[in-house]
Design a protein around this motif. Sequence first.
Motif, short mmCIF file in Angstrom:
data_model
loop_
_atom_site.label_atom_id
_atom_site.label_comp_id
_atom_site.label_asym_id
_atom_site.label_seq_id
_atom_site.Cartn_x
_atom_site.Cartn_y
_atom_site.Cartn_z
N ARG A 1 24.17 3.16 -35.45
CA ARG A 1 24.21 2.14 -34.41
C ARG A 1 22.88 1.39 -34.40
O ARG A 1 21.91 1.83 -33.77
N PRO A 2 22.83 0.25 -35.11
CA PRO A 2 21.59 -0.54 -35.11
C PRO A 2 21.20 -1.02 -33.71
O PRO A 2 20.02 -1.07 -33.38
N LYS A 3 22.22 -1.38 -32.91
CA LYS A 3 22.00 -1.78 -31.52
C LYS A 3 23.05 -1.12 -30.65
O LYS A 3 24.02 -0.54 -31.14
N ALA A 4 22.89 -1.24 -29.36
CA ALA A 4 23.80 -0.57 -28.43
C ALA A 4 25.23 -1.08 -28.58
O ALA A 4 26.19 -0.31 -28.40
N ASP A 5 25.41 -2.36 -28.92
CA ASP A 5 26.74 -2.93 -29.03
C ASP A 5 27.17 -3.15 -30.48
O ASP A 5 28.06 -3.94 -30.76
N GLN A 6 26.54 -2.43 -31.41
CA GLN A 6 26.88 -2.57 -32.83
C GLN A 6 27.11 -1.20 -33.45
O GLN A 6 26.44 -0.23 -33.10
N ASN B 1 33.45 1.67 -48.78
CA ASN B 1 33.74 0.76 -47.69
C ASN B 1 32.62 0.73 -46.65
O ASN B 1 32.02 1.78 -46.35
N LEU B 2 32.38 -0.45 -46.11
CA LEU B 2 31.41 -0.61 -45.04
C LEU B 2 32.05 -1.49 -43.96
O LEU B 2 32.47 -2.62 -44.24
N TRP B 3 32.12 -0.95 -42.74
CA TRP B 3 32.75 -1.65 -41.62
C TRP B 3 31.70 -1.90 -40.54
O TRP B 3 31.15 -0.96 -39.98
N PHE B 4 31.43 -3.16 -40.29
CA PHE B 4 30.43 -3.56 -39.30
C PHE B 4 31.15 -4.12 -38.07
O PHE B 4 31.95 -5.05 -38.18
N VAL B 5 30.89 -3.53 -36.90
CA VAL B 5 31.57 -3.90 -35.66
C VAL B 5 30.54 -4.28 -34.61
O VAL B 5 29.50 -3.62 -34.48
N TRP B 6 30.82 -5.33 -33.87
CA TRP B 6 29.95 -5.70 -32.76
C TRP B 6 30.79 -6.00 -31.53
O TRP B 6 31.97 -6.34 -31.62
N GLY B 7 30.20 -5.87 -30.37
CA GLY B 7 30.92 -6.09 -29.12
C GLY B 7 31.84 -4.93 -28.81
O GLY B 7 31.57 -3.78 -29.16
N GLN B 8 32.94 -5.23 -28.15
CA GLN B 8 33.92 -4.21 -27.78
C GLN B 8 34.91 -4.02 -28.92
O GLN B 8 35.72 -4.92 -29.18
N PRO B 9 34.90 -2.90 -29.64
CA PRO B 9 35.79 -2.73 -30.80
C PRO B 9 37.24 -2.51 -30.39
O PRO B 9 37.52 -1.97 -29.32
N ASP B 10 38.13 -2.94 -31.27
CA ASP B 10 39.57 -2.70 -31.05
C ASP B 10 39.99 -1.31 -31.47
O ASP B 10 40.98 -0.78 -30.98
#
Length: 203
Positions: free
Chosen positions: A184-189, A162-171
């Motif tokens: 963390r590729p970026k600060a918000d990812q 499994n691969l889970w990609f999240v951006w912004g504010q995660p739930d």
Amino acid sequence: MRPFALLALWLWAGAAAAEVGTVGPLALDEGEDVFEQGSGESTSTSKRGLRRGNVHMELWASDIQLANLAVKLGGGPFYLTLFAGLEPGGRKDARFNFGLGVGGHVVLSHRLWLDLDVTGGAVQPVQKPLEGDGGNVLGQLRLMLGVQVASRFALFVGPTYNLWFVWGQPDFASVTRMSVSESRPKADQRIQHWPGLQLGMHF
């Protein structure tokens, strides 16, 4: 739109598509014979798979969702799957997911088969779904070993990756009961990946 309405709409779309898939001839079990018109002789059918029909349902539990339901379209070596799942959890942790995928079906023996597919979808909270300042995509590589108990019923088990990609504010901090590797590729990812497991029934 409420989460259960989303799930119902998604599965209704799968059932509607399933009506189209049923117009083709049913696949016979391995070893069954059919009679050629005019010859009076029987010929063995080719190995299209142990599962009868072009439309199938699956119910399973996994490390991500406690309850999952899928509609599989395709009675031959390839199939399309539409799925949805629900994780009850607590009031803030309850979530559901939906997605689609493509895969292949391989006959191993008279009672054993393998399904391998790749799926993509999203995970949403039950409370206020499709809102918030972020988003996510869940991708899965799934391998299922099935044991055909009857012509239209099988049990299956298998690993997933499994691969889970999240951006912004995660739930959610995570969507699995397994330990994950995170980057963390970026600060918000965030990207999480892990091996998982699933166990279920095939109709």
